[in-house]
Write a protein that holds these residues in place. Structure first.
Motif, PDB file in Angstrom:
ATOM      1  N   GLY A 267      -3.001 -16.799  -0.925  1.00  0.00           N
ATOM      2  CA  GLY A 267      -3.120 -17.047   0.507  1.00  0.00           C
ATOM      3  C   GLY A 267      -3.683 -15.846   1.255  1.00  0.00           C
ATOM      4  O   GLY A 267      -4.542 -15.987   2.134  1.00  0.00           O
ATOM      5  N   VAL A 268      -3.207 -14.645   0.905  1.00  0.00           N
ATOM      6  CA  VAL A 268      -3.702 -13.421   1.534  1.00  0.00           C
ATOM      7  C   VAL A 268      -5.180 -13.224   1.227  1.00  0.00           C
ATOM      8  O   VAL A 268      -5.967 -12.822   2.100  1.00  0.00           O
ATOM      9  N   LEU A 269      -5.576 -13.497  -0.010  1.00  0.00           N
ATOM     10  CA  LEU A 269      -6.976 -13.336  -0.393  1.00  0.00           C
ATOM     11  C   LEU A 269      -7.881 -14.242   0.428  1.00  0.00           C
ATOM     12  O   LEU A 269      -8.902 -13.800   0.977  1.00  0.00           O
ATOM     13  N   PHE A 270      -7.508 -15.524   0.547  1.00  0.00           N
ATOM     14  CA  PHE A 270      -8.331 -16.461   1.308  1.00  0.00           C
ATOM     15  C   PHE A 270      -8.332 -16.113   2.792  1.00  0.00           C
ATOM     16  O   PHE A 270      -9.350 -16.273   3.476  1.00  0.00           O
ATOM     17  N   ALA A 271      -7.200 -15.635   3.309  1.00  0.00           N
ATOM     18  CA  ALA A 271      -7.141 -15.242   4.714  1.00  0.00           C
ATOM     19  C   ALA A 271      -8.063 -14.064   4.988  1.00  0.00           C
ATOM     20  O   ALA A 271      -8.774 -14.025   6.005  1.00  0.00           O
TER      21      ALA A 271
END
Length: 285
Positions: free
Chosen positions: A195-199
């Motif tokens: 999730g952090v990567l995509f954000a």
């Protein structure tokens, strides 16, 4: 066997499982079966001409410590050189930042998908690339933010101490069993990292259409919260990495697998250090 959110450790577990089977012994064969299931109804026969050194000797904690220290030592030397070069020519900051970051990413992908997790050259190459990245990032978040003189050493020293403190703290948490590494816990951390990567990627793409505005990296409340989230995920990732390393040691994986463990730990340590340094720059602003 549980897998780690760290892709290096996830692939290392599979590769070492195959190598452990070749060493013989019920424990090593069980390790292989636990990862892949029954294959062919039997264990692999020992080689007719056994190899020596890291090919057959089981991995120990000392192997992991030594290989990780070598990798971090190389990273530190290259990082200091990169910082010095940028100090004499600030125009080198972005090129070295991009070369180090992209080069490190490509090296990790090669190690993960090319089954090179136990390769010393691959791990040391990653250390060299990340040295360039860390040196440039350190300059960006210190001198680039107006820090001068001895304050630079203070900022860098604080970030290093913070990284070491989190590492040791999570090691104590793991050893005492205060937080159990369960499949549910693993899925939760993995989902958080994805999730952090995509954000992060989404915010960068969005900034191209909003005149460069990026709320996740502009130093505001949202950016501080996002940075704290990254630090938390990096810290908890250590638990999964410790668990995988512990299982590899107890399963009798080959000693050369320590290079893969060193690579995985270095990935998380670099991530944590950069995020702490970035958070400190926000508070200075």
């Amino acid at each position: 066997m549980r897998t780690s959110s760290n892709p290096v450790f996830s692939s290392l577990s599979q590769s070492s499982a195959q190598g452990a089977t070749q060493l013989g012994g019920a424990g090593r064969a069980a390790f292989h079966q636990g990862q892949y299931g029954q294959q062919g109804g039997g264990f692999a026969a020992p080689q007719a001409h056994p190899q020596s050194g890291d090919e057959t000797r089981p991995m120990t904690i000392d192997d992991i410590v030594t290989k990780t220290a070598i990798t971090l030592g190389l990273l530190s030397i290259v990082g200091v050189v990169a910082f010095y070069l940028i100090s004499t020519n600030p125009g080198l900051m972005m090129p070295l930042l991009l070369v180090g970051g992209i080069g490190g990413l490509i090296t990790v992908l090669i190690a993960t998908f090319g089954r090179k997790m136990d390769s010393a050259p691959v791990t040391l190459t990653y250390g060299a690339f990340e040295g360039l990245f860390v040196g440039a990032a350190t300059y960006l978040f210190t001198v680039g933010d107006g820090v001068q003189g001895s304050a630079i050493l203070g900022a860098v020293g604080s970030a290093i101490l913070g990284t070491i403190g989190v590492f040791v703290g999570m090691l104590v948490v793991y050893k005492t069993g205060a937080i159990r590494v369960t499949p549910k816990f693993t899925r939760f951390i993995t989902a958080g990292i994805v999730g952090v990567l995509f954000a992060a990627l989404g915010s960068i793409v969005l900034s191209f259409f909003t005149g460069g505005s990026n709320p996740l990296y502009d130093g505001g409340p949202i950016a501080i919260g996002f940075c704290l989230l990254c630090i938390g995920l990096a810290a908890f990732s250590f638990l999964l990495d410790f668990d995988n390393a512990d299982r590899l040691v107890r399963a009798g994986a080959p000693a050369k697998s320590a290079w893969g463990v060193a690579l995985g730990l270095t990935v998380t340590l670099v991530w944590l250090y950069v995020e702490i340094l970035r958070l400190m720059s926000y508070f200075r602003d």
